[in-house]
Write a protein that holds these residues in place. Structure first.
Motif, short mmCIF file in Angstrom:
data_model
loop_
_atom_site.label_atom_id
_atom_site.label_comp_id
_atom_site.label_asym_id
_atom_site.label_seq_id
_atom_site.Cartn_x
_atom_site.Cartn_y
_atom_site.Cartn_z
N ASP A 209 56.08 46.84 30.43
CA ASP A 209 56.90 46.28 31.50
C ASP A 209 58.29 46.92 31.52
N VAL B 270 55.69 44.30 41.21
CA VAL B 270 54.89 45.08 40.28
C VAL B 270 54.71 44.23 39.02
N ARG B 271 53.51 43.72 38.85
CA ARG B 271 53.24 42.80 37.75
C ARG B 271 52.64 43.59 36.58
N ILE B 272 53.38 43.58 35.46
CA ILE B 272 53.01 44.40 34.30
C ILE B 272 53.02 43.53 33.04
N GLU C 269 42.57 42.41 31.87
CA GLU C 269 43.70 42.05 31.00
C GLU C 269 43.61 42.90 29.73
N GLU D 192 48.97 50.21 41.86
CA GLU D 192 47.80 49.38 41.58
C GLU D 192 48.20 47.99 41.08
N SER D 193 49.37 47.91 40.44
CA SER D 193 49.83 46.65 39.84
C SER D 193 50.69 45.82 40.79
N THR D 194 50.85 46.29 42.01
CA THR D 194 51.71 45.60 42.98
C THR D 194 50.96 44.48 43.69
N ALA E 105 48.87 39.96 33.52
CA ALA E 105 48.71 41.02 34.52
C ALA E 105 47.53 41.90 34.16
N ARG E 106 46.81 42.33 35.18
CA ARG E 106 45.62 43.15 34.95
C ARG E 106 45.93 44.63 35.08
N TYR E 107 45.30 45.40 34.22
CA TYR E 107 45.41 46.87 34.25
C TYR E 107 44.11 47.38 34.83
N ILE F 88 49.77 53.69 38.75
CA ILE F 88 49.67 52.43 38.01
C ILE F 88 50.59 51.38 38.64
#
Length: 248
Positions: free
Chosen positions: A193, A150-152, A221, A143-145, A215-217, A140
């Motif tokens: 986060d 790292v955008r959470i 969103e 993938e969020s980087t 931030a997208r998962y 995760i």
């Protein structure tokens, strides 16, 4: 009780087969490695002969929209057909908390399609909705980087250990059909986060965790409660700080 585990050599499947065996059940691992391919139907009839329960914990090798939908729809239809022909009395499937709340997520939409096929099959069934696994936490983060950050999103997050997932599925499989759903989750709830900020610090990972409400998962969103269960969920026992794989 003979319980056939579709995806029985994977992360959750191997744990489930071991747990069921420890409880005295005849647990059969059914996967391409053992000559059973739910996507093509190969070996399903033989594996399910004499089975009391089929527990599907398999996963798509691709999360691309078309591929993941094709995997879950086709494999589930094949399992239903073979289970019906074999007289299996209980169809159990592992799914994800939040499938009905995130219809724009390709993976969640495919899992929801799987659930609906099972519901309409006429077979007694149980669906186990689990939160994200500890084993996928690093994935995760990756993938969020974006651009080294790292955008959470600051939403609620309640991950659980794979061992707890397997036990939860095993207990459902060994019991009477629910003809409905049960939610399972980790014993602790976090802000997503904050969880990842602490996790990366514990790994010695230099990436900055940035709190981003948009931030997208995995491409979508998510809202405050998208990834966590409703009240009354069954909680696992293993806390993230005590999980042996935390710093692996």
């Amino acid at each position: 009780m003979k319980i056939v585990v579709i995806g029985g050599t994977g992360l959750i499947g191997s744990k489930l087969v071991s747990w069921l065996g420890e409880q005295g059940h005849e647990a059969v691992a059914a996967s391409p490695r053992t000559g059973v391919n739910a996507l093509t139907g190969e070996g399903l009839a033989g594996a399910l002969a004499g089975a009391d329960v089929v527990a599907d914990v398999s996963n798509s090798p691709s999360f691309e929209a078309g591929a993941v939908m094709e995997f879950f729809e086709t494999s589930t239809r094949n399992v239903i057909e073979a289970a019906s022909a074999a007289g299996v009395g209980h169809h159990v499937a592992l799914s994800v908390v939040g499938t009905r709340r995130t219809p724009t997520n390709d993976y969640f939409r495919a899992k929801l399609a799987q659930e609906r096929l099972i519901e309409k099959s006429g077979l007694p069934f149980s669906i186990v909705h689990a939160t994200q696994f500890f084993e996928f936490v690093r994935g995760i983060a990756d993938e969020s980087t974006q651009d080294g950050q790292v955008r959470i999103a600051p939403v609620l997050f309640q991950p659980m250990a794979g061992d707890d997932v397997a036990r939860a599925v095993g207990r459902v499989a060994a019991g009477p059909p629910l003809n409905g759903r049960i939610e399972v989750a980790g014993p602790e709830r976090f802000r997503m986060d904050e969880f990842f900020r602490a996790a990366l610090a514990s790994w010695g990972d230099p990436r900055e965790v940035v709190t981003d409400p948009h931030a997208r998962y995995f491409g979508t969103e998510v809202g405050e409660h998208t990834l966590v269960p409703d009240d009354g969920a069954t909680l696992g026992e293993i806390r993230y700080r005590d999980w042996p794989g935390r710093d692996a």
